[in-house]
Motif scaffolding. Sequence first.
Motif, PDB file in Angstrom:
ATOM      1  N   VAL A   7       1.018  -1.219   0.426  1.00  6.56           N
ATOM      2  CA  VAL A   7      -0.016  -0.063   0.397  1.00  6.56           C
ATOM      3  C   VAL A   7       0.816   1.149   0.199  1.00  6.56           C
ATOM      4  N   ILE A   8       1.008   2.094  -0.857  1.00  8.49           N
ATOM      5  CA  ILE A   8       1.388   3.045  -1.317  1.00  8.49           C
ATOM      6  C   ILE A   8       0.744   4.537  -1.320  1.00  8.49           C
ATOM      7  N   TYR A   9       1.224   5.606  -0.459  1.00  6.45           N
ATOM      8  CA  TYR A   9       0.421   6.946  -0.516  1.00  6.45           C
ATOM      9  C   TYR A   9       0.097   7.147  -1.609  1.00  6.45           C
ATOM     10  N   THR A  10      -0.904   8.024  -2.524  1.00  3.04           N
ATOM     11  CA  THR A  10      -1.636   8.871  -2.856  1.00  3.04           C
ATOM     12  C   THR A  10      -2.896   9.720  -2.872  1.00  3.04           C
ATOM     13  N   LEU A  11      -2.720  10.549  -4.023  1.00  5.70           N
ATOM     14  CA  LEU A  11      -3.661  11.066  -3.845  1.00  5.70           C
ATOM     15  C   LEU A  11      -5.443  10.759  -4.537  1.00  5.70           C
ATOM     16  N   LYS A  12      -5.324   9.738  -4.994  1.00  8.44           N
ATOM     17  CA  LYS A  12      -5.946   9.041  -5.747  1.00  8.44           C
ATOM     18  C   LYS A  12      -6.626   8.229  -5.111  1.00  8.44           C
ATOM     19  N   GLU A  13      -7.332   8.345  -4.299  1.00  8.46           N
ATOM     20  CA  GLU A  13      -8.207   7.225  -3.236  1.00  8.46           C
ATOM     21  C   GLU A  13      -8.792   6.009  -3.630  1.00  8.46           C
ATOM     22  N   ARG A  14      -8.765   5.872  -4.575  1.00 10.95           N
ATOM     23  CA  ARG A  14      -9.514   4.336  -5.597  1.00 10.95           C
ATOM     24  C   ARG A  14      -8.752   3.528  -5.344  1.00 10.95           C
ATOM     25  N   ALA A  15      -8.024   4.188  -5.186  1.00 11.15           N
ATOM     26  CA  ALA A  15      -6.140   2.574  -5.346  1.00 11.15           C
ATOM     27  C   ALA A  15      -6.871   2.209  -3.894  1.00 11.15           C
ATOM     28  N   TYR A  16      -6.972   2.737  -3.169  1.00  5.53           N
ATOM     29  CA  TYR A  16      -6.960   1.532  -1.534  1.00  5.53           C
ATOM     30  C   TYR A  16      -7.957   1.200  -1.574  1.00  5.53           C
ATOM     31  N   VAL A  17      -9.477   2.310  -1.968  1.00  5.24           N
ATOM     32  CA  VAL A  17     -10.149   1.102  -1.853  1.00  5.24           C
ATOM     33  C   VAL A  17      -9.891  -0.452  -2.862  1.00  5.24           C
ATOM     34  N   GLU A  18      -9.524  -0.454  -3.548  1.00  3.93           N
ATOM     35  CA  GLU A  18      -9.596  -2.101  -4.648  1.00  3.93           C
ATOM     36  C   GLU A  18      -8.953  -2.649  -4.232  1.00  3.93           C
ATOM     37  N   GLN A  19      -7.319  -2.336  -3.112  1.00  3.35           N
ATOM     38  CA  GLN A  19      -6.869  -2.932  -2.501  1.00  3.35           C
ATOM     39  C   GLN A  19      -7.386  -3.903  -1.294  1.00  3.35           C
ATOM     40  N   ILE A  20      -8.045  -2.604  -0.478  1.00  2.00           N
ATOM     41  CA  ILE A  20      -9.207  -3.277   0.825  1.00  2.00           C
ATOM     42  C   ILE A  20     -10.239  -3.739   0.047  1.00  2.00           C
ATOM     43  N   GLU A  21     -10.302  -3.656  -0.858  1.00  2.00           N
ATOM     44  CA  GLU A  21     -12.028  -4.756  -1.203  1.00  2.00           C
ATOM     45  C   GLU A  21     -11.677  -5.965  -1.440  1.00  2.00           C
TER      46      GLU A  21
END
Length: 891
Positions: free
Chosen positions: A475-489
């Motif tokens: 998990v890498i920080y980014t301003l695009k929150e969608r990236a977190y959503v996909e990984q966590i989902e």
Amino acid sequence: MSEFRIHHDVNELLSLLRVHGGEGAEVYIDLLQKNRTPYVTTTVSAHSAKVKIAEFSRTPEDFLKKYDELKSKNTRHLDSLVHLLSKLTEDKETLQYLQQNAKERAELAANAATSGSTNFSIPSSTSKISLQELEELRKQLGSVTANSSVQQPLELTRKILRDKHNKKNSGQPIPIFPSWVYERPALIGDFLIGTSLSTDTTVPIGTLPLASQESMIVEDLLYVLIGVDGRYITAQPLIGRQNRAFSVDPNLDLSIKELVTRILPVAASYSAVTRFIEEKSSFEYGQVNHALAAAMRTLIKEYMILITQLEHLQRQGLLSLQKLWFYIQPTMRTLEILASLATSVDKGECMGGSTLSLLHDKTFNYTGDSQAQELCLYLTKAASVPYFEILEKWIYRGIINDPYSEFMVEEHELQKEKIQEDYNDKYWDQRYTVVQQQIPSFLQKMADKILSTGKYLNVVRECGRDVTCPVAKEVIYTLKERAYVEQIEKAYNYASKVLLDFLMEEKELVAHLSRSIKHYFLMDQGDFFVHFMDLTEEELKKPVDDIITTRLEALLELALRMSTANTDPFKDDLKIDLMPHDLITQLLRVLAIETKQEKAIISADPTELTLSGLEAFSFDYIVKWPLSLIINRKALTRYQMLFRHMFYCKHVERQLCNVWISNKTAKQFSLHSAKWFAGAFTLRQRMLNFVQNIQYYMMFEVMEPTWHILEKNLKLASNIDDVLSHHTSFLDNCLKDCMLTNPELLKIFSKLMSVCVMFTNCMQRFTQSMKLDNEMDRLTLEHGTMLGPPTEEERAEETAKKKLTNKLLAEHADNLHLTSGFEATINKFDSNFSTHLLDLLDKLSIYSTNDCEHSMLNIIYRLDFNGFYTERLEHMSAERSQKAAPLLPRL
């Protein structure tokens, strides 16, 4: 928000407002649940609400200052609260009430303080205080007052944090720097106030020519820019959290002085950043702040390289004040942003997730300023690395490694073995909880799924199985929150499937529910209960204190082996439980929520009346981990309430059937008072019809359909929370439709059962008084004697004796009836039963209409299938309507 939470919050509000009397919080629950709407905060709505309150406030600066302070601390639901307050500013009536209430509470507090002050006694003359002691005491009080508003020493702050972390990680104390790191101020890199490092004699700068002044000031500035006092420019002592200020020699030429004041903010920013780096590098402030300080240190190194290059130019005589200003300008913006971030983190006392929230918000707010946003993005990425390492372990393996309490999920020390003892979902709800202030704002929407993902994997790990998510990805920080959503989902879906398959297939959750829980607690195994009640009937009639539990356990084992329940692989988990209180008390303990009634019930002793075995009897069930997450003590208690309710109904039905058997024998006698005896038969049949129809309704119109819905939902469930929700919903619906959540209906039903039991006892005593069976057995010669079969003369003599006996028994029964008033007793039973039954039907009609509980109408249809009670119910409804209707004014 649940009904329980609303109830608690309303009670707290009423308590704070000192509102007494009325019906309490119960009045507002339905109103709040029906009228509440979800509020979604946006940047625009929060800003407009803030502006509205600032305009309304008498001290807008204080309000805005407090708002910024709370915002920097990532305070939970701040924008929602501000929105609510802005709405209150528009409600004049509520504002007037709150102002009056505040005035009254202030007066009460003042009165309490006045009355409390009178309790102080004047010291006696023997305990006089000297003037010196008085002066010393005054100085101490003055120092306490002065220091109350000053920031506490860093040493004390570090000690408090260190003690907190060591308490959480008792076996692994956190590392600390050696004491000399803090005892040597020259290592810090910031200004040393009160010590002069220069031994040169300072020449008054006003006596020098302009070129020499500029040269001397450039040299001073190069020192000041790296945290060292110069000859003519010195740093002022810090006060609280204020920025560093400098004093410049007043004799300096004004043109040079003007340019110097433009450059000095860089030194002030450098001082703030250096102090932040040195402070947050300590382990006590957590890994996120440590990583942020390390990233800032890297940037400061680049700044120091620039200053070194400028010093080289200055030695060659190539650096003028204008050139210094030119070279330093690009760095000024960088240091200004770093100082702003350092001040915000320090002022908000941020750690872990709250630090990342602040950095993310700053990064997002710098949209349009690419250089500033890139700088903040670099810092946020660096600071988020240790936080994301904790996050990855949690969502991919179900492990928390958070020694500094920085992560959004907090672990509590709870033992899963006690899950069978506590009447709540404490283990599942409180073993791991979300810490709101530690949720980074960019993960706020996914907080619940992050919590659930780790919890699911952790349950499987607790069972001795090592699990690792196959779709694990850094998990890498980014301003695009969608990236977190996909990984966590992806991690959430995997964890849900793993735990669900583990419970359903390996631990056989559905088999436990359908084969054991349903058979025993919902009385689905008919032949088992017939055997069990036949075996334990005499034992359960005893007072509960006289019952031997081991004997009941043995009889239970025997009944299980003699019935079809013998094929149940989980039958050995069924146990006997003799409750310390009756069903009504148990239900009131559950129904009372956050009220004085709850405290009274919980603290009360078990019922003073001696309970019989039947009233105290219940089953219990041994559930092992992890099935105890679903079939926990809370669920088992609900199953026990349903079982006790139906078990007692079954007992009453058996008693009425026994009366019917006894009455079959009594029918062959021609009693003169057959009229009242026939009335007793009729009443018994009405009672039996009532009890059997109630049982049929509960078992076949409530539990069976609801159970099929539960089975269907369990097949469609995608995670363990869905299973918990469906199971709880099933139990809630059963309790509600079986009238166990309505104290008023339950009270009437309990009275009806009591009338039935008293009637059966009365009839049994009457039947036994006639001793029909014993008398007839004594006179029977049907089987002959030792001399052979009876002769004709003996048969004739026997017939004569029987006729005489029947006559004597009939006269005895009539005399018993006349002397004991049995006819009046039966009539009284009939009257009480009819009254309570009509009351029950009437209340059921009201609840089914007002609360839309249409399933309860089925009871009315079954009990009043031929319209026997219809006319009386309509009459009662008309009387109620007449009382409720307002009186018409006379013309």
